[in-house]
Design a protein around this motif. Structure first.
Motif, PDB file in Angstrom:
ATOM      1  N   PRO A  45       0.818  -1.227   0.000  1.00  0.00           N
ATOM      2  CA  PRO A  45       0.000   0.000   0.000  1.00  0.00           C
ATOM      3  C   PRO A  45       0.844   1.266   0.000  1.00  0.00           C
ATOM      4  N   MET A  46       2.016   1.214   0.647  1.00  0.00           N
ATOM      5  CA  MET A  46       2.887   2.389   0.641  1.00  0.00           C
ATOM      6  C   MET A  46       3.375   2.674  -0.766  1.00  0.00           C
ATOM      7  N   LEU A  47       3.665   1.626  -1.534  1.00  0.00           N
ATOM      8  CA  LEU A  47       4.090   1.814  -2.922  1.00  0.00           C
ATOM      9  C   LEU A  47       2.959   2.421  -3.748  1.00  0.00           C
ATOM     10  N   THR A  48       1.735   1.985  -3.482  1.00  0.00           N
ATOM     11  CA  THR A  48       0.575   2.574  -4.170  1.00  0.00           C
ATOM     12  C   THR A  48       0.469   4.069  -3.868  1.00  0.00           C
ATOM     13  N   LEU A  49       0.591   4.408  -2.604  1.00  0.00           N
ATOM     14  CA  LEU A  49       0.505   5.825  -2.214  1.00  0.00           C
ATOM     15  C   LEU A  49       1.656   6.628  -2.808  1.00  0.00           C
ATOM     16  N   LEU A  50       2.834   6.009  -2.889  1.00  0.00           N
ATOM     17  CA  LEU A  50       4.008   6.716  -3.414  1.00  0.00           C
ATOM     18  C   LEU A  50       3.864   7.005  -4.905  1.00  0.00           C
ATOM     19  N   THR A  51       3.532   5.988  -5.713  1.00  0.00           N
ATOM     20  CA  THR A  51       3.431   6.229  -7.161  1.00  0.00           C
ATOM     21  C   THR A  51       2.272   7.168  -7.485  1.00  0.00           C
ATOM     22  N   ALA A  52       1.284   7.228  -6.591  1.00  0.00           N
ATOM     23  CA  ALA A  52       0.173   8.167  -6.798  1.00  0.00           C
ATOM     24  C   ALA A  52       0.643   9.615  -6.734  1.00  0.00           C
ATOM     25  N   GLN A  53       1.782   9.840  -6.084  1.00  0.00           N
ATOM     26  CA  GLN A  53       2.313  11.196  -5.997  1.00  0.00           C
ATOM     27  C   GLN A  53       2.854  11.700  -7.335  1.00  0.00           C
ATOM     28  N   LEU A  54       2.920  10.806  -8.312  1.00  0.00           N
ATOM     29  CA  LEU A  54       3.277  11.229  -9.669  1.00  0.00           C
ATOM     30  C   LEU A  54       2.093  11.903 -10.359  1.00  0.00           C
ATOM     31  N   GLY A  55       0.916  11.792  -9.752  1.00  0.00           N
ATOM     32  CA  GLY A  55      -0.284  12.449 -10.259  1.00  0.00           C
ATOM     33  C   GLY A  55      -0.985  13.150  -9.107  1.00  0.00           C
ATOM     34  N   ASP A  56      -2.299  12.981  -9.023  1.00  0.00           N
ATOM     35  CA  ASP A  56      -3.078  13.554  -7.926  1.00  0.00           C
ATOM     36  C   ASP A  56      -3.244  12.496  -6.836  1.00  0.00           C
ATOM     37  N   GLY A  57      -2.323  12.493  -5.901  1.00  0.00           N
ATOM     38  CA  GLY A  57      -2.322  11.477  -4.845  1.00  0.00           C
ATOM     39  C   GLY A  57      -3.414  11.631  -3.826  1.00  0.00           C
ATOM     40  N   THR A  58      -4.197  12.688  -3.905  1.00  0.00           N
ATOM     41  CA  THR A  58      -5.267  12.908  -2.915  1.00  0.00           C
ATOM     42  C   THR A  58      -6.582  12.263  -3.326  1.00  0.00           C
ATOM     43  N   ARG A  59      -6.649  11.695  -4.502  1.00  0.00           N
ATOM     44  CA  ARG A  59      -7.908  11.088  -4.946  1.00  0.00           C
ATOM     45  C   ARG A  59      -8.296   9.931  -4.020  1.00  0.00           C
ATOM     46  N   PRO A  60      -9.552   9.827  -3.651  1.00  0.00           N
ATOM     47  CA  PRO A  60      -9.980   8.761  -2.733  1.00  0.00           C
ATOM     48  C   PRO A  60      -9.776   7.367  -3.293  1.00  0.00           C
ATOM     49  N   GLU A  61      -9.805   7.230  -4.631  1.00  0.00           N
ATOM     50  CA  GLU A  61      -9.599   5.913  -5.237  1.00  0.00           C
ATOM     51  C   GLU A  61      -8.225   5.334  -4.910  1.00  0.00           C
ATOM     52  N   VAL A  62      -7.265   6.222  -4.662  1.00  0.00           N
ATOM     53  CA  VAL A  62      -5.907   5.758  -4.362  1.00  0.00           C
ATOM     54  C   VAL A  62      -5.893   4.979  -3.056  1.00  0.00           C
ATOM     55  N   VAL A  63      -6.589   5.470  -2.050  1.00  0.00           N
ATOM     56  CA  VAL A  63      -6.666   4.772  -0.761  1.00  0.00           C
ATOM     57  C   VAL A  63      -7.368   3.429  -0.931  1.00  0.00           C
ATOM     58  N   ASP A  64      -8.459   3.416  -1.691  1.00  0.00           N
ATOM     59  CA  ASP A  64      -9.154   2.150  -1.941  1.00  0.00           C
ATOM     60  C   ASP A  64      -8.209   1.139  -2.595  1.00  0.00           C
ATOM     61  N   ALA A  65      -7.431   1.601  -3.569  1.00  0.00           N
ATOM     62  CA  ALA A  65      -6.507   0.712  -4.267  1.00  0.00           C
ATOM     63  C   ALA A  65      -5.440   0.182  -3.311  1.00  0.00           C
ATOM     64  N   ALA A  66      -4.972   1.031  -2.410  1.00  0.00           N
ATOM     65  CA  ALA A  66      -3.961   0.610  -1.430  1.00  0.00           C
ATOM     66  C   ALA A  66      -4.530  -0.452  -0.500  1.00  0.00           C
ATOM     67  N   VAL A  67      -5.781  -0.313  -0.132  1.00  0.00           N
ATOM     68  CA  VAL A  67      -6.438  -1.313   0.722  1.00  0.00           C
ATOM     69  C   VAL A  67      -6.557  -2.643  -0.021  1.00  0.00           C
ATOM     70  N   VAL A  68      -6.898  -2.582  -1.289  1.00  0.00           N
ATOM     71  CA  VAL A  68      -7.062  -3.795  -2.102  1.00  0.00           C
ATOM     72  C   VAL A  68      -5.769  -4.605  -2.145  1.00  0.00           C
ATOM     73  N   VAL A  69      -4.646  -3.946  -2.427  1.00  0.00           N
ATOM     74  CA  VAL A  69      -3.402  -4.705  -2.592  1.00  0.00           C
ATOM     75  C   VAL A  69      -2.933  -5.304  -1.273  1.00  0.00           C
ATOM     76  N   GLU A  70      -3.179  -4.606  -0.156  1.00  0.00           N
ATOM     77  CA  GLU A  70      -2.752  -5.182   1.126  1.00  0.00           C
ATOM     78  C   GLU A  70      -3.666  -6.323   1.554  1.00  0.00           C
ATOM     79  N   LEU A  71      -4.963  -6.196   1.317  1.00  0.00           N
ATOM     80  CA  LEU A  71      -5.876  -7.305   1.610  1.00  0.00           C
ATOM     81  C   LEU A  71      -5.495  -8.544   0.792  1.00  0.00           C
ATOM     82  N   THR A  72      -5.157  -8.327  -0.462  1.00  0.00           N
ATOM     83  CA  THR A  72      -4.745  -9.444  -1.317  1.00  0.00           C
ATOM     84  C   THR A  72      -3.471 -10.089  -0.783  1.00  0.00           C
ATOM     85  N   HIS A  73      -2.517  -9.261  -0.397  1.00  0.00           N
ATOM     86  CA  HIS A  73      -1.265  -9.778   0.160  1.00  0.00           C
ATOM     87  C   HIS A  73      -1.513 -10.576   1.444  1.00  0.00           C
ATOM     88  N   LEU A  74      -2.326 -10.036   2.324  1.00  0.00           N
ATOM     89  CA  LEU A  74      -2.624 -10.737   3.575  1.00  0.00           C
ATOM     90  C   LEU A  74      -3.282 -12.085   3.305  1.00  0.00           C
TER      91      LEU A  74
END
Length: 331
Positions: A53-82
């Motif tokens: 999820p940290m990598l998701t948040l980091l690469t989002a800073q190449l665009g508009d990292g404040t979009r709510p979809e970014v947080v949802d995407a970060a949750v998805v990848v960590e849930l999948t990993h877990l």
């Protein structure tokens, strides 16, 4: 290992957003069923580096990292990993995970496997809110995760190069989800196609480098400093690059008598601590371990080269530093 940001501005931007991801993770694993609630929270409560999820948040800073979809995407990848960790621990008979007893040690194999399935279901529920393309990407990633585990379990086909087969296993089992983590951040932050493709490639290459470095650490590690018992993979018969390279040497007649002796120790009964320690010491001193370390560095360099097109700045610097840090552990 944590993702090194190296920038106070990035730290200030990402730390509060990671806290939101953490809160959302706990909400996502909450279950009305008492047993399912306890098992689903088991690994979330144990903590972790939250690398994906940290990598998701980091690469989002190449665009508009404040979009709510970014947080949802970060949750998805960590849930999948877990979810994969519940399954992996059963398959590897791992006694602990993140300093706590593995779920299968507490509730048994069947409950642990079903809990992993539950978390995959929760990840699917969250990703559905991100649209059909995100669902497709998640499904393709899940497929690769399963194929990687399957191919690791059955091994290479007759005549197939074992090292090449193993690198594809690493790309599928580890690289695919790290790639998706990087992709989701850039994609949902509104980055252009070229940027999304670059960070996706970076994630896969870095994932392979990460696992190759882990193969070295499994032999060279000191349990007191790394928290990982040396030779865990050897004892469980999990194929790793140093062993594959050594086995290849012996099979092709390029090995010495000493090589054959090391391989015999690895293939022997490693259930006893003394036998395992002797096998670890024998392999640790062999040049195939250093050869694996060089391979890890090569993949890390490829990861760094893949983001040459990114604009100079804190995000690119953090990604370059992270690739170096992945393999520095195995030096």
């Amino acid at each position: 290992m944590a993702l090194p940001l190296g920038s106070q501005a990035l730290e200030a931007a990402l730390t509060p957003r990671l806290a939101i991801v953490e809160e959302r993770l706990r909400d996502a694993v909450a279950q009305s069923d008492r047993l399912a609630h306890a098992t689903s929270r088991h690994l979330v409560d144990a903590g972790g580096k939250r690398l994906r999820p940290m990598l998701t948040l980091l690469t989002a800073q190449l665009g508009d990292g404040t979009r709510p979809e970014v947080v949802d995407a970060a949750v998805v990848v960590e849930l999948t990993h877990l979810a994969t960790l519940y399954h992996d621990d059963v398959m590897d008979s791992a006694p602990t995970r993140r300093g706590a007893p593995a779920a299968h040690e507490v509730w048994g194999n069947s409950v642990a496997i079903l809990t992993g399935d539950l978390l995959f279901a929760r990840a699917s529920r969250v990703v559905a809110g991100l649209g059909p393309e995100a669902v497709r990407i998640q499904a393709e990633t899940f497929e690769r995760l399963c194929l990687g585990q399957l191919h690791e379990t059955v091994g290479p086909d007759d005549g197939e190069d074992a090292a090449t087969h193993y690198l594809q296993v690493l790309a599928d089992k580890t690289g695919s989800l790290i790639a998706t983590s990087a992709m989701f951040g850039a994609k949902f932050a509104g980055c252009d196609v070229r940027t999304v493709e670059a960070v996706t490639r970076y994630g896969e290459l870095a994932g392979v480098a990460f696992q190759l470095a882990d193969d070295v650490i499994d032999v060279r590690s000191d349990a007191e400093t790394t928290g990982k018992t040396p030779g865990t993979d050897l004892r469980e018969g999990v194929p790793t690059m140093p062993v594959l390279l050594l086995r290849q040497r012996v099979a092709e007649g390029r090995g010495t008598d000493a090589d054959a002796d090391v391989l015999a120790a690895i293939d022997g009964d490693l259930s006893g601590d003394d036998a395992l320690a002797q096998a670890v010491v024998a392999l640790r001193g062999h040049e195939v371990v250093e050869e694996t370390s060089r391979l890890a560095h090569e993949w890390a360099e490829r990861a760094k080269d893949s983001i040459d097109c990114l604009p100079e700045g804190d995000v690119r610097d953090a990604l370059l530093t992270f690739a170096d840090a992945l393999v520095a552990r195995a030096s």
